[in-house]
Design a protein around this motif. Structure first.
Motif, short mmCIF file in Angstrom:
data_model
loop_
_atom_site.label_atom_id
_atom_site.label_comp_id
_atom_site.label_asym_id
_atom_site.label_seq_id
_atom_site.Cartn_x
_atom_site.Cartn_y
_atom_site.Cartn_z
N LYS A 132 0.83 -1.22 0.00
CA LYS A 132 0.00 0.00 0.00
C LYS A 132 0.86 1.26 0.00
O LYS A 132 0.54 2.25 0.65
N TYR A 228 -4.44 3.77 -13.54
CA TYR A 228 -4.28 3.26 -12.17
C TYR A 228 -4.51 1.76 -12.13
O TYR A 228 -5.57 1.27 -12.52
N MET A 264 -5.57 3.59 1.01
CA MET A 264 -6.80 3.28 0.27
C MET A 264 -6.74 3.79 -1.18
O MET A 264 -6.46 4.96 -1.42
P1 13P Z 1 -2.66 -2.74 -4.09
O1 13P Z 1 -1.70 -2.04 -5.00
O2 13P Z 1 -1.97 -3.24 -2.86
O3 13P Z 1 -3.39 -3.82 -4.82
O4 13P Z 1 -3.71 -1.70 -3.57
C1 13P Z 1 -4.74 -1.32 -4.39
C2 13P Z 1 -5.78 -0.51 -3.71
O5 13P Z 1 -6.46 0.22 -4.37
C3 13P Z 1 -5.94 -0.58 -2.25
O6 13P Z 1 -7.01 0.16 -1.77
#
Ligand code: 13P
Ligand code: 13P
Ligand code: MG
Ligand code: MG
Ligand code: MG
Ligand code: MG
Length: 382
Positions: A132, A228, A264
């Motif tokens: 994260k 993204y 998040m």
């Molecule tokens: P990750 O890159 O760890 O998959 O996280 C994505 C995300 O949107 C977490 O809220």
């Protein structure tokens, strides 16, 4: 003989949201890597995870960016992603951005940190892995480990460290790199790496003899995919002791739960919390961003260890502080500076929302259009 340590990682899908790697997917990948070990492609490996990121710590003698090693790992990740699909795990195959393997893993999605080294009689090293957040999140602790005498006593009292280190920095927006020396160029270095979204410490060398001391994954998924696709969730290898920072000096750099970008939806600042492997699962608001540290020795190309370094009451207060900071930051809800700044939000799903409002803005007479980008400040100053 030279040995190579490779840390190769990817999010191939996870249990109950972006939460944790499912053990069955690790089991499938382990089978593929065990076969590669039997065939002599790699000497040894340790499969692990932090949050939803599957990580392989591998030793071999084939050098960096080796086709066979990377292909083996690609196959392991593909098999794991298939298992993830079969189990209905969330975002199966998330970081596998390409369909076919061509030469090595560069630009395909997985994070890559590799160092080819001459093994010392005792070769202790640490693998730090975060979920994260992004690669620039390691800028701050790496500066502390290798350039801050208030963190690393050895910079002052050990002659082998006293000359300082060379930092190789990657500008991920321009696709350029620069090397700066510490201590003499420390302030120039900080002028760059204080913008961790753009300038990322990629490698660190001991100045005295060019010994490679640290390597970071610098892959930026959104820049590869053009949209993204989650955060880049970095890993790094840091060699320790014998004229390098001591193990405890590298860990000391994580005693402040400093703010990193991610959390998040990859869109919020939050404290980086060092945790044990057991607690390496993203929960609250998909975080807080977590860090695991595993300590190893390399001996005759084999991995000895690991020790789960943050599984330790000495880090309880850091975690407590991280939780206090998490509470405080969360109370800002959708407001900056909890939410990331607009330049960075352009790489998230926010532009799709902004698109809908486009036609509703009315021109205000008598106002000037400002040049907003911080990355063209030399133009705006003229
Ligand atoms: P990750 O890159 O760890 O998959 O996280 C994505 C995300 O949107 C977490 O809220
Ligand atoms: P030892 O004497 O226990 O090896 O400790 C040396 C050291 O550098 C501790 O930081
Ligand atoms: Mg994920
Ligand atoms: Mg992740
Ligand atoms: Mg990710
Ligand atoms: Mg000792």
């Amino acid at each position: 003989m030279k040995s190579t340590i490779s840390v190769l990682k990817a999010d191939i899908g996870s249990l109950a949201g972006h939460h944790m790697v499912h053990p069955d997917t690790i089991a499938v990948a382990t089978k593929v890597l065990s076969e590669g070990k039997k065939q002599g492609i790699i000497n040894d490996f340790y499969p692990t995870f932090v949050g939803d990121d599957m990580e392989f710590i591998i030793s071999h003698n084939r050098g960096e960016l080796d086709q066979k090693v990377h292909e083996l790992v690609w196959n392991a990740l593909k098999e794991a992603a298939s298992k993830a699909k079969e189990l209905g795990l969330y975002a199966a195959g998330q970081d596998l951005l390409s369909d076919s393997f061509s030469g090595n893993l560069k630009g395909m999605g997985p994070g890559i940190a590799e160092m080819e080294i001459e093994e010392r009689p005792s070769e202790p090293f640490v693998v730090f892995m975060a979920d994260k957040t992004e690669p620039g999140a390691f800028n701050l602790p790496l500066f502390k480990m290798f350039a801050d005498p208030f963190n690393t006593a050895g910079l002052v009292i050990d002659p082998a460290l006293h000359d300082g280190f060379k930092f190789e920095i990657l500008d991920v927006y321009e696709g350029e790199s620069i090397t700066l020396n510490t201590p003499e160029e420390s302030y120039d270095l900080l002028a760059l790496i204080g913008t961790p979204d753009r300038y990322i410490i990629r490698r660190i060398y001991r100045k005295q003899d060019n010994m490679l001391a640290a390597v970071v994954t610098t892959e930026r998924l959104n820049l590869i995919a053009g949209k993204y696709v989650g955060k880049d969730d970095p890993a790094m290898i840091v060699r320790v002791q014998h004229g390098l920072p001591a193990l405890g000096e590298t860990l000391e750099a994580f005693t402040v739960p400093y703010l990193v970008a991610g959390w998040m939806r990859g869109s919020h600042y939050g404290p980086l919390m060092p945790v044990s492997q057991k607690d390496a699962r993203a929960t609250r608001f998909d975080g807080p961003p977590r860090l695991v540290g595993l300590g190893f020795n390399l001996k005759n190309g084999r991995l000895v260890g690991p020790s789960d370094l943050f599984d330790d009451p000495a880090f309880d207060e850091v975690r407590r502080t991280a939780n206090i900071i998490a509470d405080y930051m969360r109370r800002h809800g959708p407001f900056m500076p909890h939410r990331l700044e607009p330049q960075v939000m352009e790489y998230t799903t926010l532009p799709k929302v902004m698109e809908r409002l486009k036609g509703r803005f009315k021109k205000e007479e008598g106002t000037n259009k400002a040049k907003a980008s911080i990355y063209t400040s030399s133009e705006t100053n003229e």
